[in-house]
Design a protein around this motif. Structure first.
Motif, PDB file in Angstrom:
ATOM      1  N   TYR A 128       0.791  -1.542   0.026  1.00  0.00           N
ATOM      2  CA  TYR A 128       0.481   0.383  -0.314  1.00  0.00           C
ATOM      3  C   TYR A 128       0.918   1.368  -0.155  1.00  0.00           C
ATOM      4  CZ  TYR A 128      -3.679   3.471   1.284  1.00  0.00           C
ATOM      5  OH  TYR A 128      -4.630   4.613   1.473  1.00  0.00           O
ATOM      6  N   ALA A 154      -9.476  -6.236  -2.969  1.00  0.00           N
ATOM      7  CA  ALA A 154      -8.935  -7.021  -1.402  1.00  0.00           C
ATOM      8  C   ALA A 154      -9.786  -7.598  -0.936  1.00  0.00           C
ATOM      9  CB  ALA A 154      -7.969  -6.135  -1.254  1.00  0.00           C
ATOM     10  N   ARG A 165      -4.045  -4.461  -2.679  1.00  0.00           N
ATOM     11  CA  ARG A 165      -3.435  -3.091  -2.015  1.00  0.00           C
ATOM     12  C   ARG A 165      -2.544  -2.169  -2.332  1.00  0.00           C
ATOM     13  NH1 ARG A 165      -5.342  -1.660   2.655  1.00  0.00           N
ATOM     14  NH2 ARG A 165      -3.444  -1.208   3.457  1.00  0.00           N
TER      15      ARG A 165
END
Length: 408
Positions: free
Chosen positions: A67, A105, A118
């Motif tokens: 992320y 996700a 992510r």
């Protein structure tokens, strides 16, 4: 039928306009809330994810890194690539991408698919906050721009008070995919809200990619990004290892940690609001004061952490001072970026994610060296001090630049 007085009609129009601006900023803040939930709740879901895929927690930690990498990469690339797009349209597309990433996700069949999802979810993070900040500032008008930016960023802080505990509860009760699915719903709601209540800013100018990139040649922009990437790392040095500090040093029962983290989130909310007000009154002086106070708070936290009450108060102040810094940094980048405001504002969030990685790494190093769980606070104070050492000369240089034309 008699007509209403002209001043009454004008007043009604002004109230309607003010209400529209508030609704628009609230819609933009909703997107920030969703981003905050997905960014921070993932840390509390790691054990569930690890158990679900039968992997170790360090392996599950790759979803955090994915992320952050999406944020760092996505902010400059998306901003430059879309530099000539209409801002309202861009906001919608960014939130659609965010919704797709989080929904993917939730349905990821493997950990590799989850890591990719992510990464996708992180790509619009920085660009969204950069564009949303500029839209909010343009809607608010002179004298209230930093507060408007703070209100957009407030969603990020509120996420730590409400969204993250709820998402963690959902994960524990219904399985970790439900938390990401809930974030996907928030993203979809934000798309609708932007389409309904956020107007396209008036008076906007088309900015070429080359003009956006030119902001990176400005010393004030680079200095402000350095403050964000280094100085802000002090807060993350503490936050990353806060569970160990509170449980092993302060003696707080582990079951109280959700409440403790909510106090931290509340500090972020308060700091965000105060930071916006301070930045509107005197941007540079406010940043210097806040960074100085943050440095002192981080250093004192190493002492306060030895008692549960003072530890919780100290954590509140760590969250408040760290969060108070963000609206000012965002506003300073927008002030000094020339025609590259969107890229500069987006890069602020790349820098803050770099601060996350730097603070966590340095905090881990001092713990590994045997200095104990209070040492990240002292390491964090050092990072904040370095940030201050970058900020003060930049502020003085900016003031000299303003004074020079007057001397001629």
């Amino acid at each position: 039928m008699s007509q209403p007085p002209a001043n009454a009609a004008t007043s009604a129009t002004a109230r309607q306009s003010t209400a529209r601006v508030r609704l628009a900023i609230l819609a933009l803040s909703l997107g920030g809330f969703g981003i905050g939930v997905t960014e921070f709740a993932a840390m509390g879901l790691l054990r569930l994810i690890a158990d679900g895929f039968d992997i170790t927690e360090p392996q599950a930690g790759h979803i955090i890194s994915a992320y952050a990498l999406g944020v760092v990469v996505g902010a400059p690339l998306l901003t430059v690539w879309t530099s000539r797009w209409r801002r309202r349209t861009l906001l919608v597309i960014l939130m659609v991408l965010f919704t797709i990433g989080n929904t993917a996700a939730a349905f990821a069949p493997t950990v590799e698919a989850l890591i990719v999802a992510r990464f996708i979810a992180g790509i619009p993070h920085g660009a969204y906050f950069g564009v949303a900040s500029l839209v909010a500032a343009s809607l608010a008008g002179p004298g209230r721009q930093a507060r408007a930016v703070a209100q957009v960023l407030l969603g990020l802080s509120v996420a730590n008070v409400i969204g993250v505990p709820v998402a963690t509860w959902l994960g524990e009760s219904l399985g970790w995919p439900s938390a990401f699915l809930a974030v996907g719903v928030i993203g979809a709601a934000t798309v609708v809200a932007i389409l309904v209540v956020v107007p396209e800013p008036t008076g906007g100018v088309v900015v070429r990619a080359r003009e956006e990139l030119a902001a990176l040649a400005r010393p004030q922009v680079l200095a402000t990004l350095a403050v964000a990437a280094i100085g802000f790392g002090g807060m993350f040095a503490v936050y990353t290892y806060i569970q160990w500090t509170m449980v092993d040093v302060a003696g707080i029962d582990r079951s109280w940690m959700p409440g403790v983290l909510a106090v931290y989130g509340l500090g972020m909310v308060v700091g965000n609001v105060v930071g916006g007000i301070v930045a509107d009154r005197d941007l540079d002086r406010g940043l210097v004061i806040i960074t100085t106070v943050m440095t002192a708070i981080l250093a004192l936290f190493a002492i306060a952490a030895h008692h549960p009450v003072s530890a919780v108060i100290g954590l509140f102040l760590v969250g408040a001072t760290g969060s108070a810094l963000v609206p000012g940094l965002q506003s300073r980048l927008m002030r000094h970026a020339g025609r590259g405001q969107t890229l500069a504002a987006a890069l602020n969030h790349s820098a803050l994610n770099a601060a996350n990685a730097l603070g966590a790494w340095i905090g881990g190093v001092v713990i590994a060296l045997g200095f104990g769980y209070t040492s990240p606070a002292l390491a964090g104070a050092t990072l904040a001090l370095v940030g201050l050492a970058v900020l003060v000369p930049a502020v003085l240089a900016a003031r000299r630049g303003k004074a020079a034309p007057q001397a001629n």
